[in-house]
Design a protein around this motif. Structure first.
Motif, short mmCIF file in Angstrom:
data_model
loop_
_atom_site.label_atom_id
_atom_site.label_comp_id
_atom_site.label_asym_id
_atom_site.label_seq_id
_atom_site.Cartn_x
_atom_site.Cartn_y
_atom_site.Cartn_z
N LEU B 101 100.86 67.92 120.34
CA LEU B 101 100.99 67.38 118.84
C LEU B 101 102.70 67.60 118.51
N ILE B 102 103.24 68.38 118.98
CA ILE B 102 104.79 68.27 118.81
C ILE B 102 105.18 66.96 119.42
N HIS B 105 105.20 64.25 117.14
CA HIS B 105 105.68 64.26 116.14
C HIS B 105 106.36 63.09 115.34
N HIS B 106 107.44 62.43 116.31
CA HIS B 106 108.02 61.43 115.62
C HIS B 106 107.50 60.20 115.55
N LEU B 108 104.23 60.27 114.02
CA LEU B 108 103.26 60.52 113.00
C LEU B 108 103.93 60.35 111.64
N THR B 169 105.13 61.75 123.73
CA THR B 169 106.25 60.99 122.99
C THR B 169 106.33 59.53 123.34
#
Lengths: 384, 261
Positions: B101-102, B105-106, B108, B169
């Motif tokens: 999920l990290i 991040h960009h 979301l 990503t």
């Protein structure tokens, strides 16, 4: 083996748990009143103070526990919240803003200061960050002490002369209290019928609501896009940067949100006391909050809630009242038992660090058991 | 095929040590590219320049017609460059799913207030992200490990998790720093197939640093050899293998002379 302490929430489950908690929270102040009469110890005011510290500790937990930024000067934001409230409601300043508006402005101002103080520390890590935040924690009370009479000149022109902003070490008093005149008018009650500004039971509920707002925000943030980014920064800042998390924005958000909790709690605290002094925001306050977070379990929101209530009440009732009462009677008439307060916390920290370094109530346990490697060749990777 | 990344005269010096020396390098769309070279040849430094960790001392890096020299790593992640690390760098105390999920991040959009109040749009976004993370974990062969702490996974799984996180990503260019380091022959074979699969199914360009020559020679479309920060040979695996300068760099001049005799 299941760790009971790690799962304080698993003891009761479902809706029943919440109903019981709600009933307990509502009955508690009345029960405490009875207890106060029986024992002669101040209870409600101490629990109120404890709940304020819980709200503060939740803010610190975001900075230290979630984002992993060691902040030794967190009381600075407490001071900023309280003093902003002071400036907005102290009669001499002629603003006298309503309590209900002022507390939100205090939260906002503290958040802005969080960014201002956070910005120069962004490139620092670990020990260096701790030292700079320590300095900020000292600077803010010093500033408050010295802004009682200041003159501001710019290129020879006097902009402000002998202005008393913070009233120096004498502190600000009286301060604004929640005003329910509109309700009195609405229901045609006598003037002053709802004048609850000095009623500890009223403050108990006001502070419970404040803490619930903070708790709710903390819980939601913990399990969100931003909360994950904080934890990623805590785990490995460089890797987080490579995965698309902007460390600067993420850290500033932690400072700002942590500070805003503190600003809100500081404002409510200031209003409850009705008077604030620079001495209320000493270094010891930062350390006390840090002790709450570390003893309870860094990064654990429920842990900090429960641990904070226990530790701060223990401090305010047992160490400050019960212990002197026992010893100062006959055993040690002259000795100030309360000076042993920090010895207790020191020993507590050592014991916890040795036997339970993750804290009493660490974050929701994820499966950390080592998984045995499965088959040599894994189905998912094969060319299908 | 078009060029996705181009390094023009890139150097990176640390004081007087020139780790990467006026290197020209291109990566074509949808290809697997390997960089090899003896220890200290500047491979990882070049990786760090391409991913924004170091700013090149001279020269520039162009990614999709855009000059990216001097951009921060998180900015480059956003425009489509992702990487894994030579020594695994996962978020150890987070679950496998959270790690992935990290990586999202960009992509979301939720902000602070969205995170706190969770309007329906944020709920939908989160639900979708969680589901996508699950699919990615499945894709790399980690189905069933979603809720395990990253640190509790066995070594090979951690490598896969790093790749899943990088894939999250949504990169166009994926840099793998020694993806088969520490793996046994079976695991290595899996990794070879997996890297190919990434190129073919996900339309990725891949740049890898690798010491295992079997891996390099099997999967590379192009192999580049660095020595003391300079490119000494480049081409298809078979060409590079025969290049005398490469043999010299790896084994020394004496060895080369002996081989010639």
């Amino acid at each position: 083996m299941r760790d009971i302490l790690a799962q304080p929430r698993s003891i009761l489950s479902g809706r029943l748990r919440w109903v019981l908690i709600a009933i307990f929270v509502v009955i508690a102040p009345f029960a405490m009143k009875e207890l106060e009469l029986l024992t002669n110890f101040g209870l409600i005011t101490q629990v109120n103070r404890a709940l304020i510290f819980v709200a503060l500790a939740q803010g610190l937990n975001i900075v230290v526990g979630l984002a992993g930024l060691l902040d030794l000067g967190y009381a600075a934001f407490f001071a900023i919240g309280a003093y902003t409230f002071g400036l907005l409601t102290w009669p001499s300043h002629d603003i006298e803003m309503s309590f209900f508006l002022a507390i939100w402005i205090c939260a906002l101002v503290a958040a802005v200061f969080g960014i201002i103080i956070g910005a120069p520390t962004l490139r620092l890590r670990g020990d260096y960050l701790a030292i700079v935040t320590l300095a900020f924690g000292e600077i803010i009370p010093a500033l408050v002490r010295n802004l009682g009479d200041f003159t501001l000149t710019f290129r020879g022109r006097v902009l402000i002369e002998d202005y008393n902003l913070t009233n120096g070490s004498q502190g600000l008093t009286p301060l604004g209290r929640p005003n329910f005149t509109f309700l009195e008018n609405l229901f045609g009650l006598d003037k002053g019928a709802l004048n609850v500004g000095v009623n500890p039971t009223f403050w108990y509920f006001a502070i419970v609501i404040t803490s619930m707002i903070v708790l709710f925000s903390a819980i939601r943030l913990n399990n969100s896009r931003l909360g994950r980014a904080w934890k990623a920064i805590r785990e490995d800042e460089t890797a987080a940067d490579f995965m698309g998390v902007d460390p600067i924005r993420t850290k500033l958000a932690a400072f700002a949100i942590g500070a805003s909790f503190s600003g809100l709690a500081g404002a409510v605290y200031a209003s409850m006391l009705g008077a604030i002094f620079p001495e209320l925001f000493k270094f010891q306050v930062s350390i006390f909050l840090l002790i709450i977070v570390v003893l309870s379990g860094r990064g654990s929101i429920w842990g900090v809630l429960i641990g904070g209530i226990i530790i701060a009440t223990f401090d305010g009732v047992f160490l400050a009242q019960v212990l002197p009462d026992i010893f100062n009677g006959e055993v040690l008439p002259e000795y100030d038992v309360q000076s042993l307060r920090w010895v207790f916390f020191g020993i507590g920290l050592i014991v916890i660090m040795i036997f339970r370094p993750q804290g009493l109530f660490p974050p929701k346990s994820i499966e950390t058991k080592i998984v045995p490697p499965v088959a040599e060749s894994l189905e998912g990777v094969q060319n299908s | 095929m078009s060029v996705i990344l181009e390094a023009k005269g890139v150097s990176k010096a640390f004081g007087r040590l020139v780790a990467v020396d006026t290197l020209d390098y291109t990566i074509e769309d949808n290809s697997i590219n390997s960089i090899i070279g003896p220890n200290g040849a500047g491979k990882t430094t070049f990786f760090n320049v391409v991913t924004g960790y170091y700013k090149p001392t001279t020269g520039k890096v162009v990614f999709n017609q855009r000059n990216i020299s001097g951009s921060r790593p998180n900015q480059l992640t956003r425009i489509g460059i992702a990487r894994t690390f030579q020594t695994i760098r996962l978020f150890n105390n987070l679950t496998a799913r959270e790690n992935v999920l990290i990586g999202m991040h960009h992509r979301l959009k939720s902000g602070v207030f969205g995170d706190i109040f969770r309007p329906p749009a944020v709920r939908r976004e989160e639900a979708k992200a969680h589901e996508e993370a699950g699919q990615l974990l499945d894709y790399v062969g980690l189905k069933g490990y979603e809720e395990h702490a990253a640190k509790s996974l066995p070594y090979g799984h951690q490598r896969r998790l790093e790749i899943a996180r990088a894939l999250a990503t949504q990169p166009q260019l994926l840099l793998l720093d020694e993806p088969t380091a520490g793996m046994n022959p079976n695991e290595t074979q899996d990794m070879i197939l997996f890297i190919r699969k990434l190129r073919d199914e996900r339309n990725l360009s891949i740049l890898l640093i690798e010491h295992d020559m079997k891996v390099v020679m099997t999967i590379s479309d192009k192999v580049t050899v660095l020595d003391y920060g300079k490119k000494i040979s480049e081409g298809q695996p078979a060409e590079v293998q025969k290049d005398e300068r490469v043999i010299e760099a790896y084994l020394g001049r004496r060895a080369l002379e002996m081989l010639k005799k």
